[in-house]
Write a protein that holds these residues in place. Structure first.
Motif, mmCIF file in Angstrom:
data_model
loop_
_atom_site.group_PDB
_atom_site.id
_atom_site.type_symbol
_atom_site.label_atom_id
_atom_site.label_comp_id
_atom_site.label_asym_id
_atom_site.label_seq_id
_atom_site.Cartn_x
_atom_site.Cartn_y
_atom_site.Cartn_z
ATOM 1 N N SER A 76 0.815 -1.218 0.000
ATOM 2 C CA SER A 76 0.000 0.000 0.000
ATOM 3 C C SER A 76 0.856 1.279 0.000
ATOM 4 O O SER A 76 0.344 2.369 0.239
ATOM 5 C CB SER A 76 -0.973 -0.013 1.191
ATOM 6 N N CYS A 77 2.160 1.143 -0.248
ATOM 7 C CA CYS A 77 2.995 2.339 -0.436
ATOM 8 C C CYS A 77 2.545 3.038 -1.721
ATOM 9 O O CYS A 77 2.025 2.388 -2.627
ATOM 10 C CB CYS A 77 4.470 1.962 -0.565
ATOM 11 N N ARG A 78 2.765 4.379 -1.795
ATOM 12 C CA ARG A 78 2.265 5.130 -2.959
ATOM 13 C C ARG A 78 2.903 4.641 -4.255
ATOM 14 O O ARG A 78 2.237 4.469 -5.261
ATOM 15 C CB ARG A 78 2.520 6.627 -2.774
ATOM 16 N N ASP B 208 7.729 1.000 -6.736
ATOM 17 C CA ASP B 208 9.154 0.717 -6.527
ATOM 18 C C ASP B 208 9.686 1.401 -5.267
ATOM 19 O O ASP B 208 10.856 1.749 -5.186
ATOM 20 C CB ASP B 208 9.969 1.137 -7.754
ATOM 21 N N CYS B 209 8.792 1.590 -4.274
ATOM 22 C CA CYS B 209 9.162 2.253 -3.018
ATOM 23 C C CYS B 209 10.304 1.496 -2.324
ATOM 24 O O CYS B 209 10.293 0.267 -2.265
ATOM 25 C CB CYS B 209 7.944 2.313 -2.103
ATOM 26 N N HIS B 210 11.302 2.241 -1.819
ATOM 27 C CA HIS B 210 12.419 1.605 -1.103
ATOM 28 C C HIS B 210 12.178 1.552 0.399
ATOM 29 O O HIS B 210 13.022 1.087 1.145
ATOM 30 C CB HIS B 210 13.726 2.357 -1.387
ATOM 31 N N HIS B 211 11.036 2.090 0.839
ATOM 32 C CA HIS B 211 10.684 2.141 2.262
ATOM 33 C C HIS B 211 11.816 2.786 3.064
ATOM 34 O O HIS B 211 12.214 2.285 4.114
ATOM 35 C CB HIS B 211 10.383 0.737 2.813
ATOM 36 N N ASP B 212 12.344 3.840 2.504
ATOM 37 C CA ASP B 212 13.480 4.489 3.160
ATOM 38 C C ASP B 212 13.349 5.996 2.938
ATOM 39 O O ASP B 212 14.104 6.593 2.181
ATOM 40 C CB ASP B 212 14.790 3.948 2.545
ATOM 41 N N GLY C 144 5.022 8.947 0.687
ATOM 42 C CA GLY C 144 3.841 8.072 0.730
ATOM 43 C C GLY C 144 4.162 6.642 1.111
ATOM 44 O O GLY C 144 3.406 5.721 0.768
ATOM 45 N N CYS C 145 5.257 6.432 1.840
ATOM 46 C CA CYS C 145 5.644 5.050 2.210
ATOM 47 C C CYS C 145 4.825 4.576 3.416
ATOM 48 O O CYS C 145 4.886 5.167 4.493
ATOM 49 C CB CYS C 145 7.128 4.988 2.527
ATOM 50 N N ALA C 146 4.105 3.481 3.250
ATOM 51 C CA ALA C 146 3.242 2.953 4.314
ATOM 52 C C ALA C 146 4.074 2.301 5.415
ATOM 53 O O ALA C 146 3.672 2.289 6.580
ATOM 54 C CB ALA C 146 2.268 1.937 3.724
ATOM 55 N N VAL C 147 5.237 1.768 5.046
ATOM 56 C CA VAL C 147 6.110 1.127 6.035
ATOM 57 C C VAL C 147 6.681 2.193 6.973
ATOM 58 O O VAL C 147 6.625 2.055 8.203
ATOM 59 C CB VAL C 147 7.244 0.332 5.329
ATOM 60 N N ASP C 148 7.214 3.276 6.375
ATOM 61 C CA ASP C 148 7.735 4.387 7.184
ATOM 62 C C ASP C 148 6.637 4.952 8.084
ATOM 63 O O ASP C 148 6.887 5.267 9.253
ATOM 64 C CB ASP C 148 8.275 5.501 6.278
HETATM 65 ZN ZN ZN Z 1 7.373 2.019 1.202
#
Ligand code: ZN
Ligand code: GDP
Length: 356
Positions: free
Chosen positions: A260-262, A265-269, A273-277
């Motif tokens: 569900s990140c925006r 290819d989100c690196h979550h870093d 819009g990063c859902a993990v962050d």
């Molecule tokens: Zn992310």
């Protein structure tokens, strides 16, 4: 003891031709395998595939009994072999359940527990986390810290008997449970407590090896009346993940979050819009868990690449050997042709000499 007590079920017996002698491997020791047929134990010559927990067919040979077939495994726990990253080593085969044991008197390493869980889940084995030596002091904080790892958690004490009922509830006759964890956390003590016997404290069991010599064998597979089959693995500091490991089975919550990140290819870093962050910022997810997810993913990716490279090397060697064989054959045919030519010339010369 019946074969059913040893864990035999239709999955294995269906693979066996009628009357074929079957046995289960109890331990591996110095080039020999100790196996149980239900009626007796026997020593089989070492085998490159058969591991503790395997069901095998065996036969007599000139050099003593040996494994003829290793039956298809229902599950297995594997790791990379020590010092050989591209070689897999099966720690135990045909486990229905694994207890990943840690103890209160150790620094709690959630990363290590997650790594164990990835190894068990990748082998198709459900796991329960055990916090042993809970008699040593307050342990609620450690239990709470272990809960987000996604496996059931039980606090036990092999000394006071705490948690034994919960532990026994995971077991039943004919099912096989494995114990893994670092040495000293109390795996053998737990097994003794469950069995109500001093199973492990016998300092090894004397057995005859393949050459009829007496050796001391540390048995690893036990049949405990009413509690099924237990496999106690040697203490393991780490399990190196193989190319077959799949961290996503243990980090399914993170995979779902990442979906569900925006950006795909989100690196979550720190990405927009990063859902993990966002979950880390909200305090519902620990940064440690995310970092370990990355780490174990990198490790399996590396194992996959190394395995592919090793496969390629083997293939290249095979092709070179085949080309070598062709080259040798061509050279041989050329030499044969030259010899024939020489013979022909000599014959012609002789014939000409005779005619003249
Ligand atoms: Zn992310
Ligand atoms: P293993 O190497 O994991 O098999 O560990 P052991 O079963 O050999 O136990 C290591 C040490 O921890 C021994 O001295 C045990 O007596 C002790 N131990 C095991 N379980 C418990 C427990 O529940 N509480 C306490 N206080 N000590 C334990």
């Amino acid at each position: 003891m019946t074969l059913h007590d040893l864990g035999l079920c239709p999955f294995f017996s269906d693979q066996v031709p009628e009357e074929a002698p079957i046995a289960r491997i109890l331990s591996e020791h110095r080039g020999a395998l100790l196996a149980c047929t239900g009626r007796s134990t026997l020593t089989l010559a070492a085998h490159e595939v058969a591991s503790v927990g395997d069901w095998v067919l065996w036969e007599e040979s000139l050099y003593g009994p040996r494994v003829s077939t290793v039956l298809e495994r229902r599950s297995f726990l594997q790791r990379t072999a020590a010092g050989a990253f591209d070689r897999k080593q099966v720690v135990a085969a045909n486990l229905d359940h694994v207890f990943v044991v840690t103890s209160l008197n150790r620094d709690l390493s959630l990363n290590r527990l997650e790594r164990f869980l990835v190894a068990t889940a990748s082998g198709g084995i459900p796991a329960t986390l055990i916090l042993n030596k809970a008699d040593l002091g307050p342990h609620q904080a450690q239990l709470e810290a272990m809960r987000p790892l996604g496996a059931p958690v039980i606090a036990t004490s092999a000394l006071s008997g705490l948690g034994m009922e919960q532990l026994k509830a995971c077991l039943s006759p004919g099912r096989t449970a494995g114990l893994i964890g670092m040495s000293g956390v109390g795996k053998s003590s737990l097994l003794n407590a469950v069995a109500g016997l001093e199973l492990m404290d016998t300092g090894g069991i004397r057995e005859s090896d393949a050459r009829g010599k007496h050796t001391t064998t540390r048995r690893e597979l036990f049949v405990v009346p009413d509690q099924g089959v237990w496999i106690d693995t040697p203490g393991m500091r780490e399990v190196g993940l193989t190319q077959d490991a799949d961290p996503s089975v243990v980090f399914a919550d993170l995979e779902a979050l990442a979906a569900s990140c925006r950006y795909r290819d989100c690196h979550h870093d720190g990405d927009e819009g990063c859902a993990v962050d966002a979950a880390i910022d909200a305090g519902t997810l620990s940064d440690r868990r995310v970092q370990n997810w990355f780490k174990l993913q990198r490790e399996t990716d590396r194992a996959v690449r190394r395995h592919a490279a090793a496969t390629q090397r083997v293939e290249a060697r095979r092709r070179k050997a085949a080309l070598g064989a062709i080259a040798t054959r061509e050279a041989w045919e050329e030499r044969r042709e030259q010899k024939r030519e020489q013979l022909r010339r000599r014959r012609d010369t002789k014939q000409r000499a005779r005619r003249s």
